[in-house]
Design a protein around this motif. Structure first.
Motif, PDB file in Angstrom:
ATOM      1  N   SER A   7      40.820  46.346  42.107  1.00 11.83           N
ATOM      2  CA  SER A   7      40.021  45.159  42.435  1.00 11.83           C
ATOM      3  C   SER A   7      40.128  44.140  41.556  1.00 11.83           C
ATOM      4  O   SER A   7      40.770  44.282  40.466  1.00 11.83           O
ATOM      5  N   GLY A   9      41.611  40.977  42.375  1.00 15.57           N
ATOM      6  CA  GLY A   9      42.578  39.795  42.854  1.00 15.57           C
ATOM      7  C   GLY A   9      41.959  38.555  43.627  1.00 15.57           C
ATOM      8  O   GLY A   9      40.652  38.639  43.768  1.00 15.57           O
ATOM      9  N   GLY A  10      42.732  37.445  43.726  1.00 13.06           N
ATOM     10  CA  GLY A  10      42.007  36.460  44.223  1.00 13.06           C
ATOM     11  C   GLY A  10      43.180  35.041  44.095  1.00 13.06           C
ATOM     12  O   GLY A  10      44.306  35.369  43.676  1.00 13.06           O
ATOM     13  N   LEU A  11      42.445  34.102  44.323  1.00 17.42           N
ATOM     14  CA  LEU A  11      43.372  32.788  44.570  1.00 17.42           C
ATOM     15  C   LEU A  11      43.051  31.928  43.148  1.00 17.42           C
ATOM     16  O   LEU A  11      41.797  31.512  43.013  1.00 17.42           O
ATOM     17  N   LEU A  18      43.123  36.030  35.096  1.00 17.64           N
ATOM     18  CA  LEU A  18      42.188  36.745  36.148  1.00 17.64           C
ATOM     19  C   LEU A  18      42.282  38.329  35.687  1.00 17.64           C
ATOM     20  O   LEU A  18      43.671  38.335  34.768  1.00 17.64           O
ATOM     21  N   THR A 113      45.807  44.830  45.609  1.00 17.37           N
ATOM     22  CA  THR A 113      45.082  43.613  45.637  1.00 17.37           C
ATOM     23  C   THR A 113      45.821  42.348  45.662  1.00 17.37           C
ATOM     24  O   THR A 113      46.687  42.368  44.843  1.00 17.37           O
ATOM     25  N   GLN A 114      45.542  41.411  46.302  1.00 15.39           N
ATOM     26  CA  GLN A 114      46.513  40.270  46.460  1.00 15.39           C
ATOM     27  C   GLN A 114      46.015  39.194  45.212  1.00 15.39           C
ATOM     28  O   GLN A 114      44.815  39.152  44.999  1.00 15.39           O
ATOM     29  N   VAL A 115      47.043  38.806  44.560  1.00 11.71           N
ATOM     30  CA  VAL A 115      46.875  37.892  43.535  1.00 11.71           C
ATOM     31  C   VAL A 115      47.819  36.574  43.896  1.00 11.71           C
ATOM     32  O   VAL A 115      49.213  36.842  44.487  1.00 11.71           O
TER      33      VAL A 115
END
Length: 119
Positions: A7, A9-11, A18, A113-115
């Motif tokens: 968990s 991740g984000g923009l 981050l 999770t996308q970063v």
């Protein structure tokens, strides 16, 4: 059955920070080596960092040294990847994985999770 759940991740924008988390269910957390890997679009998955949970020994790829820090919280069965001074080239899906200290391959993997780091 051991499961890994990532968990965090984000923009974010270039230069931001981050923190990713990898929660490891099941027993024997302290016996594992937990690693973070990443895969950018069109590229092969690459190792980023790892920590030996028993004594906290760490290893990093050169491109993240001084910017990323891997740590663990034994009470929460969780491994963290603190990422600072993020760059667009850090954009990837980040996976955590676990193996025994004597194994070569990581047998347990999370879902990723996308970063995304914008310039």
């Amino acid at each position: 059955q051991v499961q890994l759940v990532e968990s965090g991740g984000g923009l974010v924008q270039a230069g931001d920070s981050l923190r990713l988390s990898c929660a490891v269910s099941g027993r024997s957390f302290s016996r594992y080596v937990v690693g973070w890997f990443r895969q950018a679009p069109g590229k092969e998955r690459e190792f980023v960092a790892r920590i030996r949970v028993s004594d906290g020994a760490t290893e990093y790829i050169d491109s993240v040294k001084g910017r990323f820090t891997i740590s663990r919280d034994n009470a929460k069965n969780t491994v963290y990847l603190q990422m600072s001074a993020l760059k667009p080239e850090d954009t990837a899906v980040y996976y955590c994985a676990a193996r025994s200290p004597t194994a070569y391959h990581y047998a347990l993997w999370g879902q990723g999770t996308q970063v995304t780091v914008s310039s």
